[in-house]
Design an enzyme around this catalytic site. Structure first.
Site, PDB file in Angstrom:
ATOM      1  N   SER A 277       0.833  -1.189   0.000  1.00  0.00           N
ATOM      2  CA  SER A 277       0.000   0.000   0.000  1.00  0.00           C
ATOM      3  C   SER A 277       0.876   1.251   0.000  1.00  0.00           C
ATOM      4  O   SER A 277       1.690   1.444  -0.892  1.00  0.00           O
ATOM      5  CB  SER A 277      -0.961  -0.049   1.185  1.00  0.00           C
ATOM      6  OG  SER A 277      -1.993   0.901   1.050  1.00  0.00           O
ATOM      7  N   ASP A 366      -9.141  -5.612  -5.244  1.00  0.00           N
ATOM      8  CA  ASP A 366      -8.691  -4.682  -4.212  1.00  0.00           C
ATOM      9  C   ASP A 366      -9.736  -3.592  -4.013  1.00  0.00           C
ATOM     10  O   ASP A 366     -10.153  -2.935  -4.974  1.00  0.00           O
ATOM     11  CB  ASP A 366      -7.358  -4.070  -4.653  1.00  0.00           C
ATOM     12  CG  ASP A 366      -6.665  -3.296  -3.549  1.00  0.00           C
ATOM     13  OD1 ASP A 366      -7.344  -2.853  -2.610  1.00  0.00           O
ATOM     14  OD2 ASP A 366      -5.438  -3.145  -3.637  1.00  0.00           O
ATOM     15  N   HIS A 399      -6.851  -6.390  -0.936  1.00  0.00           N
ATOM     16  CA  HIS A 399      -5.749  -5.460  -0.700  1.00  0.00           C
ATOM     17  C   HIS A 399      -4.687  -6.024   0.235  1.00  0.00           C
ATOM     18  O   HIS A 399      -3.487  -5.848   0.009  1.00  0.00           O
ATOM     19  CB  HIS A 399      -6.314  -4.160  -0.113  1.00  0.00           C
ATOM     20  CG  HIS A 399      -5.314  -3.063   0.037  1.00  0.00           C
ATOM     21  ND1 HIS A 399      -4.743  -2.426  -1.041  1.00  0.00           N
ATOM     22  CD2 HIS A 399      -4.775  -2.473   1.146  1.00  0.00           C
ATOM     23  CE1 HIS A 399      -3.901  -1.494  -0.618  1.00  0.00           C
ATOM     24  NE2 HIS A 399      -3.909  -1.502   0.706  1.00  0.00           N
TER      25      HIS A 399
END
Length: 451
Positions: A277, A366, A399
């Site tokens: 991320s 995601d 994610h």
């Protein structure tokens, strides 16, 4: 010859001791098979978190419905939480169930999967569901309890049942024997350095997480267990580091990369950086601007710098692409940022200019990052540099792509924002992605840091 025979006999005796130590006394002898003593045999009984185990139950009635349950006690926001899973089987003629070969007919997963009861763990049905299993103390192991029940029972039914026919424990650790965990406090640098057994030198890796902040070192500990010297690098919300992401200075990451490069346990041919991320964005910037960074792994990190402006030596270095609040969505009780950034080709981080190799792992379901950015980013790369970039898509994954057998979490709270976030992913697809990506990461880092 005589000594060889004696050695073989001693080995056979030792094998029998180990085998019988796995067996449990039956809790209900009237229902057991006459073929074998009732019990659950797990091999190995103590294993690394990313290691497969073989689970077999014996001594049950022949061709009978049974439920195998797994549970583990954990902590969420300093409160105890139980994660549970179950699978349904029909025993063989010999009264056995082998999770490596037998088909789960229902419960938390279906099909043949020796590790299904681990990756499909969910919070107990009696409590909150929007939480995830986050390992904060890698020095401590997790104890999983496996129990067997007659009949095909749901998680709700198992919650009120206290009548297993047998049960046993299995221990999962996060550090292989001999791995060293060293706290790092050098200047303003903070973190944990993990070193494999032996003198080295080892391939060096910096490991970073995202916008939740703090120290997350599970992945670093496991990578070190596989031969890497890994610096788990927090960059805000840890000890005396900045409390806000916007106060982070990019010079901190330069200091970290030089510190690791010059450590006497680290190979002197460059280091790797892995980030998820926001950490993936920072990893790409490091690969672009720091010549010592030779390999970058970005896990669901946008190929541009987003959200918060970044400083370098106190001055504005990189404008964060702002969130378009009109594009923010609430789905399944969680906030999705998947489409809130207006990213253009000129915003892409040109990692290829430095010659660093990049592995971009992209989850197609995601809930936070749009997967098409990675493809557009690679298209913008000059043809002669394309071999430096490897983009891998995982359909159905979310994610939070973590080491294998970590339970999937689709929605839970992000401590930085204080709201539920939609991470996305389907349980089975996400589990497959975690298993595949973990091996890819290790192969990629070895290839580019050990040549």
């Amino acid at each position: 010859m005589c000594s060889s025979v004696m050695a073989l006999k001693r080995l056979q005796v030792l094998s029998n001791i180990i085998y019988h130590s796995c067996q449990l006394q039956p809790l209900h002898t009237s229902t057991t098979s006459t073929f074998m003593p009732l019990g659950i045999c797990i091999n190995p009984i103590i294993s690394l978190f990313d290691e497969k185990v073989h689970i077999r139950i014996q001594g049950l009635p022949a061709e009978t419905k049974v439920t195998v349950k797994a549970s583990v006690e954990h902590e969420w926001k300093r409160l105890p939480v139980t994660f549970v899973s179950c699978s349904h089987f029909i025993t063989s003629l010999a009264g056995e169930v082998d999770l490596a070969n037998d088909t789960s007919l229902g419960g938390s997963y279906t099909g043949v999967d020796p590790m299904g009861l681990f990756w499909c763990l969910v919070p107990d049905p009696s409590g909150s569901q929007n939480i995830r299993l986050v390992v904060k103390r890698v020095e401590q192991s997790l104890t999983f309890v496996f129990s067997v029940y007659l009949g095909h029972l749901s998680l709700q039914e198992l919650h009120t049942s206290n009548n297993p026919v047998c049960m046993t424990n299995v221990t999962r650790t996060f550090m292989a024997p001999g791995v060293r965990r060293l706290e790092v406090r050098d200047g303003r640098l903070r973190g944990i350095l993990y070193l494999p057994p032996g003198e080295g030198p080892f391939p060096g890796v910096i490991d970073m997480f995202g916008s939740s902040g703090g120290l997350m070192d599970l992945r670093a500990a496991l990578l070190s267990s596989h031969g890497f010297a890994v610096l788990a690098l927090p960059y805000f919300k840890y000890e005396d580091l900045p409390t806000e992401l916007g106060d982070v200075d990019f010079e901190y990451f330069k200091e970290a990369s030089w510190w690791l490069c010059n450590h006497n346990a680290v190979r002197n041919n460059g280091i790797g950086v892995i980030g998820v991320s926001k950490g993936g964005e920072l990893a790409q910037l490091m690969g672009w601007l720091f010549p010592e960074v030779k390999a970058v792994v970005t896990i669901n990190g946008p190929p541009a710098y987003t959200y918060i402006d970044l400083k370098w030596k106190g001055r504005l270095f990189k404008k964060g692409i702002p969130i378009d609040s009109n594009l923010l969505q609430i789905k399944e009780g969680g906030c999705s940022l998947r489409d809130v950034y207006n990213i253009h080709p000129q915003d892409f981080i040109p990692v290829w200019e430095s010659g660093a190799h990049v592995l971009a792992l992209v989850s197609d379901d995601d809930g936070q990052i749009s997967p098409h950015w990675a493809d557009e980013w690679k298209k913008s790369c000059p043809a002669e540099k394309q071999q430096l970039l490897d983009v891998v898509h995982y359909p159905g994954a979310g994610h939070l792509l973590e080491p294998p057998y970590t339970p999937h979490c689709r929605v839970c709270i992000n401590p930085s924002y204080g709201i539920n976030m939609l991470w996305g992913g389907s349980r089975e697809d996400h589990a497959r992605a975690q298993e595949d990506s973990w091996q890819r990461i290790q192969d990629f880092l070895r290839k580019h840091l050990m040549s």
